[in-house]
Design an enzyme around this catalytic site. Sequence first.
Site, mmCIF file in Angstrom:
data_model
loop_
_atom_site.group_PDB
_atom_site.id
_atom_site.type_symbol
_atom_site.label_atom_id
_atom_site.label_comp_id
_atom_site.label_asym_id
_atom_site.label_seq_id
_atom_site.Cartn_x
_atom_site.Cartn_y
_atom_site.Cartn_z
ATOM 1 C CG ASP A 1 3.664 0.927 14.189
ATOM 2 O OD1 ASP A 1 2.930 1.351 13.281
ATOM 3 O OD2 ASP A 1 4.478 1.647 14.794
ATOM 4 C CD GLU B 1 3.010 7.077 13.541
ATOM 5 O OE1 GLU B 1 2.850 8.300 13.539
ATOM 6 O OE2 GLU B 1 3.050 6.419 14.614
#
Length: 422
Positions: A94, A188
């Site tokens: 991400d 994250e």
Amino acid sequence: MLAVTAPYTSQLAQALAPGLLARFLRYVRVDTQADRDSGAVPSSPGQLELGRLLLAELRDLDLRDARQDDAGIVTATLPGPDAAPVVGLIAHVDTSPDAPGAGVEPLVHRAYDGSVLELPRGGTRLDPAAMPELSACAGHDLVTSSGDTLLGADDKAGVAEIMTAVAHLARNPDLARPTLRVAFTCDEEIGLGAERVDLERFAARCAYTVDGSTLGELQDETFTAAAAIVTIDGVDVHPGQATGKLVNAARLAARVLAALPADTLTPETTSGREGFLHPYEMSGTAARATLRFIARDFDDDLLDRHVALLRETAERVVGAEPRARLTFETRPQYPNMRRFLEPYPEVVGRAEAAIRAEGLEPVRSPIRGGTDGSILSARGLPTPNLFTGGHEYHSVREWASLHEMAAAAATLVRLAERWAVA
Ligand SMILES: [Zn+2]
């Protein structure tokens, strides 16, 4: 200035660079921006899409047990000799929600000449006078966005470096390696990555996140982090009939902020090992106002003191108006990983040896932030963080040096060699 290509840190780095660049350019084009408000797992569909792409590539490399779990996390195994330890390599797919992340069109600047880089969109400029790390990269091949999005080197540089290293090891079975377990995590950037990793299944002795920045960086210390929410309820009355009755929550919230230190204890006035208290969002009406804070420090006691200061300040300011009501909530976010790594000095030691084997001096700096490794280390998987060669994260100025990325990929190959025996 002359455009002369700088040498790579090693022949291995140079050999890995072209394939690494192709992977990186492929991955950054997939929009994997995390979404704080979605509630979905993972928080955005692009993370699943990049995960599927990585899964297919891992299978093409003949890695074992390649799978994508319900949380979108992709794992696979490169088997080593029977008695070899199991070592994890981890990066997150991400990207940050703090800068535009859709429609990334990466630009490659060959043999960067050290001058100001003017990107074609958004008036974005990369000025080496303001970015010492950029001025150190004259002669490198650089990658930037087109200026109106982030690049996504955080952490697709790490993803591409791990893929490149395991591809190299898979193609060269004679090279020494442990059993390597790869994991590409999701979300994250919104603090939800590491909790979702199934550690029992991962079954590694230790792991490395490849999610740092500066060349040679090796980090075994992060902030300890907490969040705090201050909610103030006032008394809302029609302003025409408000005389002596209205208690304005928005005004009280502004007073709380104004009563906090502004010249110390803020992200913009601290550095190195200093912590801070950071109001990152305020919203409110006369009836109700909310202030959202993060508190950070390397020292747990000092962190508690920052949170206590916020609580005392809010109680004093709001307490001066007996008709207003204060709600104070706080929760831990992630712990400083250092105390969880100290019992396993070989985990950091072998990484240092690998960085030196690549001809670099390890750069040991505490992370003014967290990584998946903060939570993973606390959960029992010792996980320090390695450099990627990406810079200016979470902004449209984000850039990466292919020379440094190649050094990172080569360092992973050398790290595998150092873990070939327990
Ligand atoms: Zn990252």
